[in-house]
Write a protein that holds these residues in place. Structure first.
Motif, PDB file in Angstrom:
ATOM      1  N   GLU A  17     -30.418  46.425  62.455  1.00 45.27           N
ATOM      2  CA  GLU A  17     -29.756  46.094  61.187  1.00 45.27           C
ATOM      3  C   GLU A  17     -29.833  44.598  60.899  1.00 45.27           C
ATOM      4  N   ILE A  18     -29.657  43.783  61.944  1.00 48.34           N
ATOM      5  CA  ILE A  18     -29.755  42.332  61.769  1.00 48.34           C
ATOM      6  C   ILE A  18     -31.167  41.954  61.339  1.00 48.34           C
ATOM      7  N   THR A  19     -32.151  42.521  62.003  1.00 53.06           N
ATOM      8  CA  THR A  19     -33.555  42.255  61.670  1.00 53.06           C
ATOM      9  C   THR A  19     -33.842  42.628  60.218  1.00 53.06           C
ATOM     10  N   ARG A  20     -33.306  43.769  59.784  1.00 54.40           N
ATOM     11  CA  ARG A  20     -33.492  44.206  58.390  1.00 54.40           C
ATOM     12  C   ARG A  20     -32.872  43.198  57.420  1.00 54.40           C
ATOM     13  N   GLU A  21     -31.665  42.716  57.716  1.00 55.43           N
ATOM     14  CA  GLU A  21     -30.979  41.765  56.842  1.00 55.43           C
ATOM     15  C   GLU A  21     -31.708  40.417  56.756  1.00 55.43           C
ATOM     16  N   LEU A  22     -32.394  40.032  57.837  1.00 52.49           N
ATOM     17  CA  LEU A  22     -33.075  38.729  57.883  1.00 52.49           C
ATOM     18  C   LEU A  22     -34.563  38.822  57.547  1.00 52.49           C
ATOM     19  N   ALA A  23     -35.064  40.032  57.313  1.00 53.35           N
ATOM     20  CA  ALA A  23     -36.502  40.252  57.116  1.00 53.35           C
ATOM     21  C   ALA A  23     -37.075  39.455  55.952  1.00 53.35           C
ATOM     22  N   HIS A  24     -36.350  39.342  54.848  1.00 52.19           N
ATOM     23  CA  HIS A  24     -36.881  38.629  53.679  1.00 52.19           C
ATOM     24  C   HIS A  24     -37.027  37.131  53.940  1.00 52.19           C
ATOM     25  N   LEU A  25     -36.419  36.634  55.030  1.00 47.93           N
ATOM     26  CA  LEU A  25     -36.587  35.226  55.425  1.00 47.93           C
ATOM     27  C   LEU A  25     -37.665  35.067  56.499  1.00 47.93           C
ATOM     28  N   ASN A  26     -38.237  36.186  56.933  1.00 45.37           N
ATOM     29  CA  ASN A  26     -39.271  36.212  57.985  1.00 45.37           C
ATOM     30  C   ASN A  26     -38.775  35.657  59.321  1.00 45.37           C
ATOM     31  N   ILE A  27     -37.482  35.771  59.550  1.00 43.82           N
ATOM     32  CA  ILE A  27     -36.902  35.312  60.815  1.00 43.82           C
ATOM     33  C   ILE A  27     -37.138  36.379  61.872  1.00 43.82           C
ATOM     34  N   GLN A  28     -37.634  35.945  63.013  1.00 39.81           N
ATOM     35  CA  GLN A  28     -37.815  36.857  64.142  1.00 39.81           C
ATOM     36  C   GLN A  28     -36.625  36.718  65.078  1.00 39.81           C
ATOM     37  N   LEU A  29     -36.057  37.824  65.466  1.00 39.50           N
ATOM     38  CA  LEU A  29     -34.994  37.844  66.457  1.00 39.50           C
ATOM     39  C   LEU A  29     -35.334  38.968  67.420  1.00 39.50           C
ATOM     40  N   LYS A  30     -35.469  38.613  68.695  1.00 37.16           N
ATOM     41  CA  LYS A  30     -35.858  39.597  69.710  1.00 37.16           C
ATOM     42  C   LYS A  30     -34.959  39.473  70.923  1.00 37.16           C
ATOM     43  N   ARG A  31     -34.751  40.579  71.553  1.00 35.65           N
ATOM     44  CA  ARG A  31     -34.078  40.606  72.855  1.00 35.65           C
ATOM     45  C   ARG A  31     -35.163  40.402  73.901  1.00 35.65           C
ATOM     46  N   CYS A  32     -35.019  39.396  74.747  1.00 38.11           N
ATOM     47  CA  CYS A  32     -36.017  39.058  75.767  1.00 38.11           C
ATOM     48  C   CYS A  32     -35.327  38.858  77.111  1.00 38.11           C
ATOM     49  N   PRO A  33     -35.113  39.938  77.853  1.00 39.32           N
ATOM     50  CA  PRO A  33     -34.444  39.801  79.148  1.00 39.32           C
ATOM     51  C   PRO A  33     -35.180  38.825  80.067  1.00 39.32           C
ATOM     52  N   VAL A  34     -34.397  38.054  80.779  1.00 41.11           N
ATOM     53  CA  VAL A  34     -34.956  37.088  81.720  1.00 41.11           C
ATOM     54  C   VAL A  34     -35.326  37.837  82.997  1.00 41.11           C
ATOM     55  N   ARG A  35     -36.535  37.585  83.492  1.00 38.73           N
ATOM     56  CA  ARG A  35     -36.960  38.206  84.754  1.00 38.73           C
ATOM     57  C   ARG A  35     -36.023  37.808  85.876  1.00 38.73           C
ATOM     58  N   LYS A  36     -35.822  38.725  86.774  1.00 42.37           N
ATOM     59  CA  LYS A  36     -34.942  38.442  87.916  1.00 42.37           C
ATOM     60  C   LYS A  36     -35.511  37.295  88.739  1.00 42.37           C
TER      61      LYS A  36
END
Length: 194
Positions: A17-36
């Motif tokens: 939903e956040i990605t959809r709301e920010l899509a028109h601004l071309n903002i990328q938001l990703k979950r990127c877990p840190v390797r152990k």
């Protein structure tokens, strides 16, 4: 988990939903877990890191750098470490807590703590986004925004760059008419439901 609040009080916590709301601004938001990594949690809990410790943190997340270097052309990175006792904390906050744009993308990979990005949408409305640990955000050059920290004043984030002056703010003089109340509280307060 990121939190997006609109001016009308609507709050989104679902990444899609956040990605959809920010899509028109071309903002990328990703979950990127840190390797152990056995050393990383201890380093991320420290307020102050020396140069060797900063390099250890950067080495622990080097896979992410290789990925964004290949996909987005980033040439170098550094580790932003801020806490309530940081010498430059308040200068940095006042420098970026006004509406501005950059010529280059502003890309951050949050490892610890959290930050706030506010955005001016094409229709003039404003939204604020809290970005939290293990989240990567890319704000395209030319996107009108502001940046601040939450009440904890703590963050450790990898910043990615393509040019030396790309993150220089060019102020737009747009008045910030919206500051979400949830952003003013610390993460701990939100977790307790306060």
């Amino acid at each position: 988990m990121a939190i997006l609040q609109l001016e009308d009080g609507t709050i989104y916590t679902n990444l899609a939903e956040i990605t959809r709301e920010l899509a028109h601004l071309n903002i990328q938001l990703k979950r990127c877990p840190v390797r152990k990594n056995l050393e990383l949690p201890g380093l991320l809990e420290q307020d102050i890191l020396n140069i060797v410790e900063k390099e250890q943190v950067l080495a622990a997340v080097s896979n992410h750098f290789r990925e964004v270097k290949r996909s987005a052309g980033y040439m170098w990175r550094d580790l932003l470490v801020l806490h309530p006792g940081s010498f430059s904390l308040y200068a940095l906050i006042t420098h970026f807590d006004r509406c501005h744009i950059h010529t280059d993308d502003e890309a951050l990979y949050i490892l610890a703590g959290e930050c706030i990005f506010g955005f001016v949408r094409p229709d003039g409305s404003q939204v604020e986004l809290i970005v939290q640990p293990e989240e990567y955000i890319n704000v395209p050059g030319g996107t009108e925004h502001w940046f601040s920290l939450t009440a904890s004043f703590n963050i450790k984030a990898v910043r990615y760059f393509t040019t030396a002056g790309g993150w220089t703010p060019h102020y737009t003089n747009t008045e910030i008419s919206f500051r979400q109340s949830v952003a003013k509280r610390s993460k701990g307060d939100r977790e307790l439901g306060l």
